[in-house]
Design a protein around this motif. Structure first.
Motif, PDB file in Angstrom:
ATOM      1  N   UNK A 107       0.271 -51.236 -29.698  1.00  0.00           N
ATOM      2  CA  UNK A 107      -0.006 -51.996 -28.482  1.00  0.00           C
ATOM      3  C   UNK A 107       1.246 -52.098 -27.607  1.00  0.00           C
ATOM      4  N   UNK A 108       1.045 -52.042 -26.288  1.00  0.00           N
ATOM      5  CA  UNK A 108       2.147 -52.193 -25.334  1.00  0.00           C
ATOM      6  C   UNK A 108       1.670 -52.993 -24.127  1.00  0.00           C
ATOM      7  N   UNK A 109       2.417 -53.972 -23.658  1.00  0.00           N
ATOM      8  CA  UNK A 109       3.483 -54.612 -24.412  1.00  0.00           C
ATOM      9  C   UNK A 109       2.889 -55.443 -25.542  1.00  0.00           C
ATOM     10  N   UNK A 110       3.686 -55.611 -26.546  1.00  0.00           N
ATOM     11  CA  UNK A 110       3.305 -56.432 -27.690  1.00  0.00           C
ATOM     12  C   UNK A 110       4.543 -57.219 -28.073  1.00  0.00           C
ATOM     13  N   UNK A 111       4.410 -58.537 -28.086  1.00  0.00           N
ATOM     14  CA  UNK A 111       5.552 -59.414 -28.315  1.00  0.00           C
ATOM     15  C   UNK A 111       5.246 -60.325 -29.489  1.00  0.00           C
ATOM     16  N   UNK A 112       6.226 -60.450 -30.373  1.00  0.00           N
ATOM     17  CA  UNK A 112       6.063 -61.268 -31.574  1.00  0.00           C
ATOM     18  C   UNK A 112       7.187 -62.285 -31.663  1.00  0.00           C
ATOM     19  N   UNK A 125      -0.471 -60.067 -27.003  1.00  0.00           N
ATOM     20  CA  UNK A 125      -0.846 -58.718 -26.574  1.00  0.00           C
ATOM     21  C   UNK A 125      -0.856 -58.728 -25.054  1.00  0.00           C
ATOM     22  N   UNK A 126      -0.220 -57.739 -24.450  1.00  0.00           N
ATOM     23  CA  UNK A 126      -0.141 -57.703 -22.996  1.00  0.00           C
ATOM     24  C   UNK A 126       0.904 -58.679 -22.486  1.00  0.00           C
ATOM     25  N   UNK A 127       0.742 -59.097 -21.241  1.00  0.00           N
ATOM     26  CA  UNK A 127       1.693 -60.056 -20.668  1.00  0.00           C
ATOM     27  C   UNK A 127       1.505 -61.406 -21.344  1.00  0.00           C
ATOM     28  N   UNK A 128       2.568 -61.992 -21.876  1.00  0.00           N
ATOM     29  CA  UNK A 128       2.430 -63.231 -22.644  1.00  0.00           C
ATOM     30  C   UNK A 128       2.173 -64.481 -21.799  1.00  0.00           C
ATOM     31  N   UNK A 129       2.569 -64.446 -20.538  1.00  0.00           N
ATOM     32  CA  UNK A 129       2.454 -65.645 -19.732  1.00  0.00           C
ATOM     33  C   UNK A 129       2.543 -65.279 -18.264  1.00  0.00           C
TER      34      UNK A 129
END
Length: 147
Positions: A107-112, A125-129
């Motif tokens: 997944x892109x973007x993917x932020x953890x 998943x995707x834009x976080x905010x």
């Protein structure tokens, strides 16, 4: 034959050890400073949401405060496609190893958001905010609940 096997094993171990160096360093720093780790998977030169995420959130002063005020250790696992933006082979291997561990779906973007042990506390998943202020507040709130 035994020497060749030993050499191959040592080389494989060396690559495996190096492949997680940024994450290992982040875990140590996070543990020492009571921080969280923010791991972001991006395609910096082809993924439009990734580019927006970096421009509108990651590169802002509000987000950078999270790092300077010791809330997070930030790691970007980038997967650029353009030849001029290619990463070193070591960094490519490290990013691939991080993706194998934390982003198997690609997944892109993917932020953890991870704790100092590498356990996932939250993922986006995707834009976080919508903006850096809202995203930063969400991270600060999660960190507060970790105490």
């Amino acid at each position: 034959m035994k020497t060749l096997f030993s050499a191959i094993l040592m080389a494989a171990l060396a690559v495996g050890i190096h492949a997680q160096s940024r994450l290992d360093n982040a875990k140590k720093q996070a543990l020492q400073n009571k921080q969280l780790i923010l791991l972001n998977f991006s395609g910096s030169d082809w993924c439009i949401p990734c580019i927006k995420l970096h421009k509108n959130i990651i590169e802002t002063d509000e987000f950078k405060k999270l790092e300077t005020e010791n809330f997070i250790v930030y790691i970007n696992a980038d997967f650029p496609r353009n030849k001029k933006n290619q990463l070193s082979s070591e960094l490519k291997k490290e990013n691939a190893s991080l993706a194998e561990q934390y982003n198997q779906k690609g997944l892109f973007p993917y932020t953890l958001l991870l704790n100092s042990e590498g356990k996932v506390l939250k993922s986006w998943e995707g834009l976080p905010s919508e903006n850096a202020l809202a995203f930063s507040k969400e991270i600060r709130d999660i960190k507060e609940h970790q105490k």
